[in-house]
Design an enzyme around this catalytic site. Structure first.
Site, mmCIF file in Angstrom:
data_model
loop_
_atom_site.group_PDB
_atom_site.id
_atom_site.type_symbol
_atom_site.label_atom_id
_atom_site.label_comp_id
_atom_site.label_asym_id
_atom_site.label_seq_id
_atom_site.Cartn_x
_atom_site.Cartn_y
_atom_site.Cartn_z
ATOM 1 N N ARG A 124 0.926 -1.189 0.107
ATOM 2 C CA ARG A 124 -0.082 -0.083 -0.020
ATOM 3 C C ARG A 124 0.709 1.316 0.011
ATOM 4 N NH1 ARG A 124 -2.384 -2.991 3.624
ATOM 5 N NH2 ARG A 124 -4.188 -4.346 3.343
ATOM 6 N N LYS A 146 2.384 11.435 -10.980
ATOM 7 C CA LYS A 146 2.014 10.808 -11.792
ATOM 8 C C LYS A 146 2.691 9.473 -12.023
ATOM 9 C CE LYS A 146 -1.163 13.852 -14.140
ATOM 10 N NZ LYS A 146 -1.775 14.153 -15.509
ATOM 11 N N GLU A 188 9.317 19.367 -24.502
ATOM 12 C CA GLU A 188 8.486 19.765 -23.321
ATOM 13 C C GLU A 188 9.144 20.955 -22.421
ATOM 14 O OE1 GLU A 188 5.965 17.776 -22.286
ATOM 15 O OE2 GLU A 188 6.568 15.712 -23.061
ATOM 16 N N LYS A 230 6.749 23.320 -13.485
ATOM 17 C CA LYS A 230 6.231 22.198 -13.258
ATOM 18 C C LYS A 230 5.757 22.265 -11.895
ATOM 19 C CE LYS A 230 4.874 17.282 -13.962
ATOM 20 N NZ LYS A 230 5.093 16.254 -14.900
ATOM 21 N N GLU A 240 -5.187 17.385 -10.887
ATOM 22 C CA GLU A 240 -5.637 17.659 -12.308
ATOM 23 C C GLU A 240 -7.307 17.937 -12.276
ATOM 24 O OE1 GLU A 240 -3.693 16.032 -15.444
ATOM 25 O OE2 GLU A 240 -5.159 16.311 -16.863
ATOM 26 N N ARG A 244 -3.845 22.030 -13.536
ATOM 27 C CA ARG A 244 -2.663 21.320 -13.937
ATOM 28 C C ARG A 244 -3.038 20.716 -15.601
ATOM 29 N NH1 ARG A 244 0.182 16.083 -10.820
ATOM 30 N NH2 ARG A 244 1.323 15.619 -12.505
ATOM 31 N N ASN A 248 -0.765 19.668 -20.386
ATOM 32 C CA ASN A 248 -1.252 19.060 -21.437
ATOM 33 C C ASN A 248 -1.299 19.727 -22.708
ATOM 34 O OD1 ASN A 248 -1.628 16.490 -19.862
ATOM 35 N ND2 ASN A 248 -3.728 17.115 -19.517
ATOM 36 N N HIS A 251 -0.663 18.147 -26.182
ATOM 37 C CA HIS A 251 -0.906 16.768 -25.705
ATOM 38 C C HIS A 251 -2.073 16.176 -26.660
ATOM 39 C CE1 HIS A 251 2.803 17.190 -23.647
ATOM 40 N NE2 HIS A 251 2.724 16.219 -22.955
ATOM 41 N N HIS A 255 -0.784 13.053 -28.549
ATOM 42 C CA HIS A 255 -1.060 11.636 -28.235
ATOM 43 C C HIS A 255 -1.797 11.011 -29.668
ATOM 44 C CE1 HIS A 255 -1.014 12.570 -23.578
ATOM 45 N NE2 HIS A 255 0.022 11.974 -24.184
ATOM 46 N N HIS A 267 7.887 10.529 -27.875
ATOM 47 C CA HIS A 267 6.731 11.387 -27.534
ATOM 48 C C HIS A 267 7.026 12.814 -27.872
ATOM 49 C CE1 HIS A 267 3.685 12.845 -24.478
ATOM 50 N NE2 HIS A 267 4.585 13.446 -23.805
HETATM 51 N N1 LIG Z 1 4.628 10.777 -14.926
HETATM 52 C C1 LIG Z 1 4.924 11.933 -15.683
HETATM 53 O O1 LIG Z 1 4.394 12.918 -15.202
HETATM 54 C C2 LIG Z 1 5.294 11.569 -17.066
HETATM 55 C C3 LIG Z 1 5.690 12.833 -17.793
HETATM 56 C C4 LIG Z 1 6.299 12.864 -19.220
HETATM 57 C C5 LIG Z 1 6.581 11.418 -19.800
HETATM 58 N N2 LIG Z 1 6.177 10.239 -18.911
HETATM 59 C C6 LIG Z 1 6.335 8.983 -19.504
HETATM 60 O O2 LIG Z 1 7.863 8.830 -19.626
HETATM 61 C C7 LIG Z 1 7.799 7.860 -20.503
HETATM 62 C C8 LIG Z 1 9.091 8.479 -21.756
HETATM 63 O O3 LIG Z 1 10.105 8.889 -20.906
HETATM 64 P P1 LIG Z 1 11.563 8.966 -21.780
HETATM 65 O O4 LIG Z 1 11.511 9.776 -22.814
HETATM 66 O O5 LIG Z 1 12.375 9.249 -20.603
HETATM 67 O O6 LIG Z 1 11.800 7.347 -22.247
HETATM 68 P P2 LIG Z 1 12.659 6.138 -21.877
HETATM 69 O O7 LIG Z 1 12.516 6.056 -20.482
HETATM 70 O O8 LIG Z 1 12.014 5.147 -22.627
HETATM 71 O O9 LIG Z 1 14.050 6.549 -22.302
HETATM 72 C C9 LIG Z 1 14.424 6.879 -23.598
HETATM 73 C C10 LIG Z 1 15.403 5.947 -24.136
HETATM 74 O O10 LIG Z 1 16.909 6.296 -23.644
HETATM 75 C C11 LIG Z 1 17.560 5.421 -22.945
HETATM 76 N N3 LIG Z 1 18.245 6.186 -21.831
HETATM 77 C C12 LIG Z 1 17.694 6.947 -20.836
HETATM 78 N N4 LIG Z 1 18.828 7.508 -20.223
HETATM 79 C C13 LIG Z 1 19.755 7.301 -20.999
HETATM 80 C C14 LIG Z 1 20.960 7.943 -20.812
HETATM 81 N N5 LIG Z 1 21.608 8.928 -19.846
HETATM 82 N N6 LIG Z 1 22.169 7.728 -21.790
HETATM 83 C C15 LIG Z 1 21.627 6.909 -22.814
HETATM 84 N N7 LIG Z 1 20.454 6.211 -23.100
HETATM 85 C C16 LIG Z 1 19.550 6.606 -21.997
HETATM 86 C C17 LIG Z 1 16.561 4.388 -22.390
HETATM 87 O O11 LIG Z 1 17.282 3.214 -22.235
HETATM 88 C C18 LIG Z 1 15.505 4.483 -23.923
HETATM 89 O O12 LIG Z 1 15.818 3.516 -24.630
HETATM 90 C C19 LIG Z 1 6.686 7.574 -21.408
HETATM 91 O O13 LIG Z 1 6.050 6.192 -21.154
HETATM 92 C C20 LIG Z 1 5.576 8.849 -20.665
HETATM 93 O O14 LIG Z 1 4.438 8.124 -20.731
HETATM 94 C C21 LIG Z 1 5.611 10.474 -17.668
HETATM 95 ZN ZN LIG Z 2 4.524 15.168 -22.442
#
Ligand SMILES: NC(=O)c1ccc[n+]([C@@H]2O[C@H](COP(=O)([O-])OP(=O)(O)OC[C@H]3O[C@@H](n4cnc5c(N)ncnc54)[C@H](O)[C@@H]3O)[C@@H](O)[C@H]2O)c1
Ligand SMILES: [Zn+2]
Length: 366
Positions: A124, A146, A188, A230, A240, A244, A248, A251, A255, A267
């Site tokens: 939990r 999130k 972003e 942020k 949200e 908040r 988006n 987005h 999306h 993304h």
């Molecule tokens: N929770 C939130 O508020 C929030 C906000 C934005 C995005 N997200 C989520 O985040 C995800 C996308 O995140 P992302 O763009 O970080 O993608 P990711 O975590 O998939 O990383 C992208 C790629 O980069 C590689 N990588 C990571 N760090 C590295 C480094 N320092 N050197 C070399 N390679 C590296 C990873 O192995 C991966 O292949 C999505 O699933 C999205 O929904 C969440």
């Molecule tokens: Zn985004």
């Protein structure tokens, strides 16, 4: 050496954020400052673990956290799955990680969304900390609470709010990040400027070359300015219910573009296109000028982000997909538009025809 600390605080919940070049080597000290968790599980993807896990584990062990272990998952959004979540639960069970244990995410948004959700649900809710290693996660995903995994019915459909107690950002990690992922994160950053701070938009333009070159001080400042924006939005509306939603911006259409191209675009790349379409909607409403739209397009392009729709995507198909977006309320889509750069407004009453036309107005890639 530059170091900055930020604090997100909502009621009793606090996320302390530290941004410091080389911070990964001091992770042990940051973890011990959380009344020394007896067991720590570091979750990372295989790529990031190969680059940084040894340093992180050495720092943890060096700080006396001998029961710190590594769990890895395949890189990519496919790992935000029930199957990978279950593998983490399996590791937590074998380590007998109890309520006083800690999950530490080391990686991009995929790793932190999955690890954060595991931390939100194991027993939990156990403590959680994150070290973002992508620009996307450093400027966005690492704060705000999130957490989520995907379901065949859609992205991020299973989730919880669970804030990281500590966020430790080492901008030096960006040096190994592929250029395409750096650009995706910059989308972003431009979004944050557009919804909150026109001066930050000027800053992107003034520091364009240093940003493109990955200057460590400039990247640290960029991350800090993003997180200040942020944090202030999230503090005003954690769940949200209202404000908040401005995060988006770009987005809804973004999306839909991601879905339409079966996630072939990053993304941030889809968000760059989504923002341009949302700016076009803003222009249609008489809220921004063609020159302002052109200015943003030029900035995104200079960060190697797409400003033209891939040739195989159809505006109508994208517009149809926007109807499945989570921001639909009571059948009416709500849109984040800009009433002047830096001044977001949430509106409804935008017709399907306007949406199709805004998407159709994006240039076409050959
Ligand atoms: N929770 C939130 O508020 C929030 C906000 C934005 C995005 N997200 C989520 O985040 C995800 C996308 O995140 P992302 O763009 O970080 O993608 P990711 O975590 O998939 O990383 C992208 C790629 O980069 C590689 N990588 C990571 N760090 C590295 C480094 N320092 N050197 C070399 N390679 C590296 C990873 O192995 C991966 O292949 C999505 O699933 C999205 O929904 C969440
Ligand atoms: Zn985004």
């Amino acid at each position: 050496m530059r170091m900055s600390e930020l604090l997100l605080q909502i009621d009793q919940k606090k996320s302390r954020v530290v941004i410091q070049n080389g911070a990964l080597d001091h992770i042990g000290a940051w973890v011990s400052s959380l009344d020394a968790p007896p067991v720590v599980l570091v979750c990372s993807d295989e790529t990031v673990a190969g680059l940084y896990a040894d340093r992180v584990l050495a720092s943890l062990h060096g700080a006396g956290l001998v029961a710190a272990h590594l769990h890895t998952l395949p890189p990519g959004d496919g790992s935000k799955s029930l199957a990978e979540l279950e593998r983490i639960y399996g590791a937590l069970g074998s380590l007998h990680l109890a309520r006083d244990g800690l999950l530490l995410a080391l990686g991009g948004g995929v790793v932190s969304d999955l690890t954060g959700f595991a931390a939100a649900t194991w027993m939990r809710g156990v403590r959680y900390m994150t070290c973002p290693t992508t620009l996307e996660s450093a400027v966005d995903a690492c704060v705000g609470g999130k957490t989520a995994i995907n379901h065949p019915a859609g992205k991020n459909l299973i989730g919880a709010f669970h804030h990281a107690e500590r966020v430790v950002i080492d901008p030096d990690c960006l040096r190994t990040l592929p250029a395409r992922d750096v650009s995706a994160g910059l989308a972003e950053s431009v979004k944050h400027a557009l919804i909150a701070d026109p001066g930050f938009l000027d800053w992107h333009e003034a520091h364009r070359d240093d940003i493109r070159a990955g200057d460590p001080d400039v990247m640290a400042e960029l991350i800090e300015r993003n997180l200040r924006i942020k944090i202030s939005v999230v503090e005003s509306d954690e769940r949200e219910h209202g404000k908040r939603a401005i995060l988006n911006f770009g987005h809804t259409i973004g999306h839909a573009i991601e879905q339409c191209c079966a996630y072939a675009l990053r993304h941030g790349e889809a968000i760059a296109l989504g923002m341009l379409a949302a700016l076009r909607l803003s222009q249609d409403e008489g809220m921004i000028s063609a020159a302002e739209l052109a200015r943003v397009r030029e900035l995104l392009e200079s960060f190697d982000l797409p400003v033209a729709l891939p040739a195989n995507l159809h505006a109508d198909a994208i517009a149809d997909l926007t109807r499945g977006d989570k921001k639909v309320r009571g059948g009416e889509r709500r849109w984040v538009v800009l009433d002047g750069l830096g001044h977001p407004r949430i509106v409804d009453g935008i017709s399907d025809d306007q949406v199709r036309a805004a998407i159709g107005s994006l240039a076409r890639a050959d």
